[in-house]
Design a protein around this motif. Structure first.
Motif, PDB file in Angstrom:
ATOM      1  N   PRO A   2       0.828  -1.203   0.000  1.00 50.52           N
ATOM      2  CA  PRO A   2       0.000   0.000   0.000  1.00 50.52           C
ATOM      3  C   PRO A   2       0.866   1.258   0.000  1.00 50.52           C
ATOM      4  O   PRO A   2       1.845   1.354   0.734  1.00 50.52           O
ATOM      5  CB  PRO A   2      -0.800  -0.115   1.310  1.00 50.52           C
ATOM      6  N   ASN A   3       0.490   2.247  -0.857  1.00 43.86           N
ATOM      7  CA  ASN A   3       1.189   3.532  -0.921  1.00 43.86           C
ATOM      8  C   ASN A   3       2.684   3.371  -1.122  1.00 43.86           C
ATOM      9  O   ASN A   3       3.484   4.105  -0.566  1.00 43.86           O
ATOM     10  CB  ASN A   3       0.928   4.364   0.337  1.00 43.86           C
ATOM     11  N   ASN A   4       3.092   2.404  -1.906  1.00 41.30           N
ATOM     12  CA  ASN A   4       4.515   2.144  -2.066  1.00 41.30           C
ATOM     13  C   ASN A   4       4.820   1.799  -3.509  1.00 41.30           C
ATOM     14  O   ASN A   4       4.352   0.799  -4.024  1.00 41.30           O
ATOM     15  CB  ASN A   4       4.931   0.977  -1.169  1.00 41.30           C
ATOM     16  N   THR A   5       5.595   2.630  -4.181  1.00 46.58           N
ATOM     17  CA  THR A   5       5.979   2.315  -5.545  1.00 46.58           C
ATOM     18  C   THR A   5       7.303   1.565  -5.600  1.00 46.58           C
ATOM     19  O   THR A   5       7.750   1.198  -6.668  1.00 46.58           O
ATOM     20  CB  THR A   5       6.102   3.604  -6.377  1.00 46.58           C
ATOM     21  N   ALA A   6       7.934   1.373  -4.470  1.00 47.89           N
ATOM     22  CA  ALA A   6       9.188   0.628  -4.453  1.00 47.89           C
ATOM     23  C   ALA A   6       8.899  -0.853  -4.634  1.00 47.89           C
ATOM     24  O   ALA A   6       7.831  -1.354  -4.323  1.00 47.89           O
ATOM     25  CB  ALA A   6       9.929   0.863  -3.131  1.00 47.89           C
ATOM     26  N   SER A  33       1.874   8.454  -4.331  1.00 49.96           N
ATOM     27  CA  SER A  33       1.925   9.023  -5.677  1.00 49.96           C
ATOM     28  C   SER A  33       2.207  10.522  -5.642  1.00 49.96           C
ATOM     29  O   SER A  33       3.006  11.032  -6.439  1.00 49.96           O
ATOM     30  CB  SER A  33       0.596   8.763  -6.397  1.00 49.96           C
ATOM     31  N   SER A  34       1.562  11.259  -4.736  1.00 48.06           N
ATOM     32  CA  SER A  34       1.782  12.706  -4.686  1.00 48.06           C
ATOM     33  C   SER A  34       3.203  13.045  -4.252  1.00 48.06           C
ATOM     34  O   SER A  34       3.790  14.030  -4.725  1.00 48.06           O
ATOM     35  CB  SER A  34       0.767  13.371  -3.754  1.00 48.06           C
ATOM     36  N   GLU A  35       3.791  12.238  -3.378  1.00 51.24           N
ATOM     37  CA  GLU A  35       5.187  12.456  -2.989  1.00 51.24           C
ATOM     38  C   GLU A  35       6.119  12.204  -4.172  1.00 51.24           C
ATOM     39  O   GLU A  35       7.088  12.935  -4.378  1.00 51.24           O
ATOM     40  CB  GLU A  35       5.546  11.559  -1.810  1.00 51.24           C
ATOM     41  N   LEU A  36       5.817  11.181  -4.960  1.00 53.44           N
ATOM     42  CA  LEU A  36       6.607  10.900  -6.154  1.00 53.44           C
ATOM     43  C   LEU A  36       6.510  12.061  -7.143  1.00 53.44           C
ATOM     44  O   LEU A  36       7.527  12.533  -7.670  1.00 53.44           O
ATOM     45  CB  LEU A  36       6.106   9.613  -6.813  1.00 53.44           C
ATOM     46  N   LEU A  37       5.292  12.535  -7.402  1.00 50.87           N
ATOM     47  CA  LEU A  37       5.107  13.622  -8.355  1.00 50.87           C
ATOM     48  C   LEU A  37       5.833  14.883  -7.918  1.00 50.87           C
ATOM     49  O   LEU A  37       6.458  15.575  -8.732  1.00 50.87           O
ATOM     50  CB  LEU A  37       3.617  13.908  -8.531  1.00 50.87           C
ATOM     51  N   ALA A  38       5.773  15.207  -6.629  1.00 47.76           N
ATOM     52  CA  ALA A  38       6.447  16.398  -6.122  1.00 47.76           C
ATOM     53  C   ALA A  38       7.961  16.274  -6.249  1.00 47.76           C
ATOM     54  O   ALA A  38       8.646  17.219  -6.671  1.00 47.76           O
ATOM     55  CB  ALA A  38       6.061  16.643  -4.667  1.00 47.76           C
ATOM     56  N   ALA A  39       8.506  15.113  -5.904  1.00 49.31           N
ATOM     57  CA  ALA A  39       9.958  14.914  -5.956  1.00 49.31           C
ATOM     58  C   ALA A  39      10.473  14.956  -7.395  1.00 49.31           C
ATOM     59  O   ALA A  39      11.489  15.600  -7.692  1.00 49.31           O
ATOM     60  CB  ALA A  39      10.324  13.590  -5.294  1.00 49.31           C
ATOM     61  N   VAL A  40       9.778  14.279  -8.302  1.00 47.98           N
ATOM     62  CA  VAL A  40      10.210  14.261  -9.697  1.00 47.98           C
ATOM     63  C   VAL A  40      10.111  15.666 -10.297  1.00 47.98           C
ATOM     64  O   VAL A  40      11.017  16.130 -11.000  1.00 47.98           O
ATOM     65  CB  VAL A  40       9.371  13.254 -10.506  1.00 47.98           C
ATOM     66  N   VAL A  62       9.612   5.934 -17.281  1.00 47.08           N
ATOM     67  CA  VAL A  62       8.498   5.287 -16.587  1.00 47.08           C
ATOM     68  C   VAL A  62       8.855   5.171 -15.116  1.00 47.08           C
ATOM     69  O   VAL A  62      10.032   5.060 -14.754  1.00 47.08           O
ATOM     70  CB  VAL A  62       8.185   3.888 -17.159  1.00 47.08           C
ATOM     71  N   HIS A  63       7.845   5.225 -14.250  1.00 47.74           N
ATOM     72  CA  HIS A  63       8.086   5.073 -12.825  1.00 47.74           C
ATOM     73  C   HIS A  63       8.280   3.598 -12.486  1.00 47.74           C
ATOM     74  O   HIS A  63       7.921   2.709 -13.279  1.00 47.74           O
ATOM     75  CB  HIS A  63       6.932   5.655 -12.017  1.00 47.74           C
ATOM     76  N   GLU A  64       8.826   3.354 -11.314  1.00 48.48           N
ATOM     77  CA  GLU A  64       9.078   1.977 -10.874  1.00 48.48           C
ATOM     78  C   GLU A  64       7.794   1.163 -10.915  1.00 48.48           C
ATOM     79  O   GLU A  64       6.735   1.608 -10.479  1.00 48.48           O
ATOM     80  CB  GLU A  64       9.636   1.980  -9.456  1.00 48.48           C
ATOM     81  N   GLY A  65       7.883  -0.060 -11.454  1.00 46.04           N
ATOM     82  CA  GLY A  65       6.733  -0.944 -11.520  1.00 46.04           C
ATOM     83  C   GLY A  65       5.813  -0.689 -12.694  1.00 46.04           C
ATOM     84  O   GLY A  65       4.776  -1.335 -12.826  1.00 46.04           O
ATOM     85  N   PRO A 100      14.050   7.798 -11.160  1.00 47.44           N
ATOM     86  CA  PRO A 100      14.574   7.563  -9.816  1.00 47.44           C
ATOM     87  C   PRO A 100      13.511   7.825  -8.756  1.00 47.44           C
ATOM     88  O   PRO A 100      12.759   8.801  -8.842  1.00 47.44           O
ATOM     89  CB  PRO A 100      15.732   8.567  -9.706  1.00 47.44           C
ATOM     90  N   ALA A 101      13.447   6.967  -7.769  1.00 42.49           N
ATOM     91  CA  ALA A 101      12.456   7.102  -6.701  1.00 42.49           C
ATOM     92  C   ALA A 101      12.800   8.289  -5.797  1.00 42.49           C
ATOM     93  O   ALA A 101      13.946   8.750  -5.760  1.00 42.49           O
ATOM     94  CB  ALA A 101      12.424   5.819  -5.871  1.00 42.49           C
TER      95      ALA A 101
END
Length: 272
Positions: A8-12, A24-31, A223-226, A250-251
Motif C-alpha cells: 500500500p502507498n509504495n511504488t518501491a 503518488s503525490s510524494e513521487l510527483l512532487a519529488a520528480v 516510466v516510474h518503478e513498476g 529515480p524514486a
C-alpha cells in the motif's frame, strides 16, 4: 491502472525492504522538483506545482523565485499556501505587484522561465483543458477555467504540467474544450498570435514523464518503478511515441520525503 506494487502507498519493489515507502503525490512532487533544477523564475499554480517549488527551494534550487497569479513575486512563505491569495505569501516576498503589472510586464515581458500548471486534460501537443469535461452546454463536470493559465502557456519560456492521473480520459486525442492552447499550434493557425513560449516541454504523471520532441509532440521519456512502457501507451489517448533511451524514474530519496512530510506539508494539504 496503477504504478504501485502490492505494498500500500509504495511504488518501491516489494522485495526491496531498504527503500522508503512513498505515495503518488510524494513521487510527483519529488520528480517535478528535479526538473526545476537550474530554473530561476517559476510561475506556479496552487497544488502540486507549489509543493514542488517549495521542495526545490529547500533542496536543489534555493534561489528559485516563485511567482503567483495574485501578484506575489519571489515568494518565501513561512508555511505552505493554500490559495494564490493566502496571506502567508506576503511574508518575506521580494515584491507584490498589481495583476496588470504582473501580467503585462513580468509574464508578457518574457521574464518567466517555467510556467508550472495542472489540468484536467492534455493532448499530444500540450494544449490543456481546465474548463469542462463533456459538452460545453451540458458538461459532465464544470471546472474552474483558465485563470491565468492561457497567458502562462503563451508567455513562459516553457511549461511543465503535473497530472495526478494518467488515463485515456486525461491524456486525450482531442480536448473536450481547449482552455490553454499550445503556442506552437496557435502560431501555426495564426502567425500573428502573440505567443512567445515553447509551450509544454515536460509532463509528470503518476505513470511516468513525457517530454516534447522537436515537433512539440509529447513522447514517453521515463516510466516510474513498476510501470511498463506498454501500460503508459495503453493509458494514453493518442498513439504515444517512446523516446530512445527510455529509463526508469529515480524514486524519491529519504531526504526529499523527510522535507515533504515534516517541513513543507506536515498537515498534508497537498500530499495524499
Amino acid at each position: 491502472m496503477t504504478p504501485f506494487t502490492a505494498l500500500p502507498n509504495n511504488t518501491a519493489a516489494a522485495d526491496d525492504a531498504a527503500a522508503p515507502a512513498y505515495t503518488s503525490s510524494e513521487l510527483l512532487a519529488a520528480v517535478s522538483c528535479r526538473y526545476l533544477q537550474g530554473t530561476r523564475r517559476v510561475f506556479a499554480g496552487i497544488g502540486l506545482p507549489t509543493l514542488a517549488v517549495a521542495l526545490a527551494q529547500k533542496s536543489t534550487s534555493p534561489d528559485i523565485e516563485q511567482v503567483y497569479e495574485s501578484g506575489v513575486c519571489g515568494a518565501h512563505p513561512p508555511r505552505l499556501p493554500e490559495t494564490i491569495a493566502d496571506a502567508s505569501l506576503a511574508t518575506g516576498a521580494e515584491a507584490i505587484l498589481t495583476m496588470p503589472v504582473l501580467f503585462g510586464y513580468v509574464l508578457q515581458g518574457g521574464w518567466i522561465d517555467v510556467g508550472f500548471l495542472g489540468a484536467a486534460q492534455i493532448d499530444r501537443f500540450g494544449s490543456l483543458n481546465s474548463s469542462v469535461i463533456g459538452d460545453w452546454e451540458s458538461p459532465d463536470v464544470r471546472l474552474p477555467g483558465s485563470g491565468g493559465a492561457a497567458e502562462v502557456m503563451a508567455n513562459s519560456a516553457e511549461v511543465f504540467v503535473v497530472m495526478r492521473r494518467h488515463n485515456p480520459t486525461s491524456f486525450v486525442r482531442e480536448l473536450d474544450f481547449c482552455t490553454s492552447p499550445s503556442p506552437r499550434i496557435a502560431r501555426e493557425k495564426d502567425p500573428l498570435v502573440p505567443a512567445q513560449g515553447r509551450g509544454v516541454t515536460t509532463v509528470i504523471s503518476d505513470l511516468g514523464v513525457l517530454k516534447a520532441d522537436e515537433t512539440g509532440e509529447l513522447c514517453l521519456a521515463t516510466v516510474h518503478e513498476g510501470v511498463s512502457a506498454g501500460q503508459v501507451i495503453e493509458a494514453t489517448g493518442w498513439p504515444l511515441k517512446v523516446l530512445p533511451g527510455l529509463s526508469v524514474t529515480p524514486a524519491p530519496t529519504a531526504q526529499e520525503l523527510d522535507l515533504l512530510r515534516n517541513e513543507i506539508d506536515p498537515g498534508r494539504v497537498y500530499l495524499r
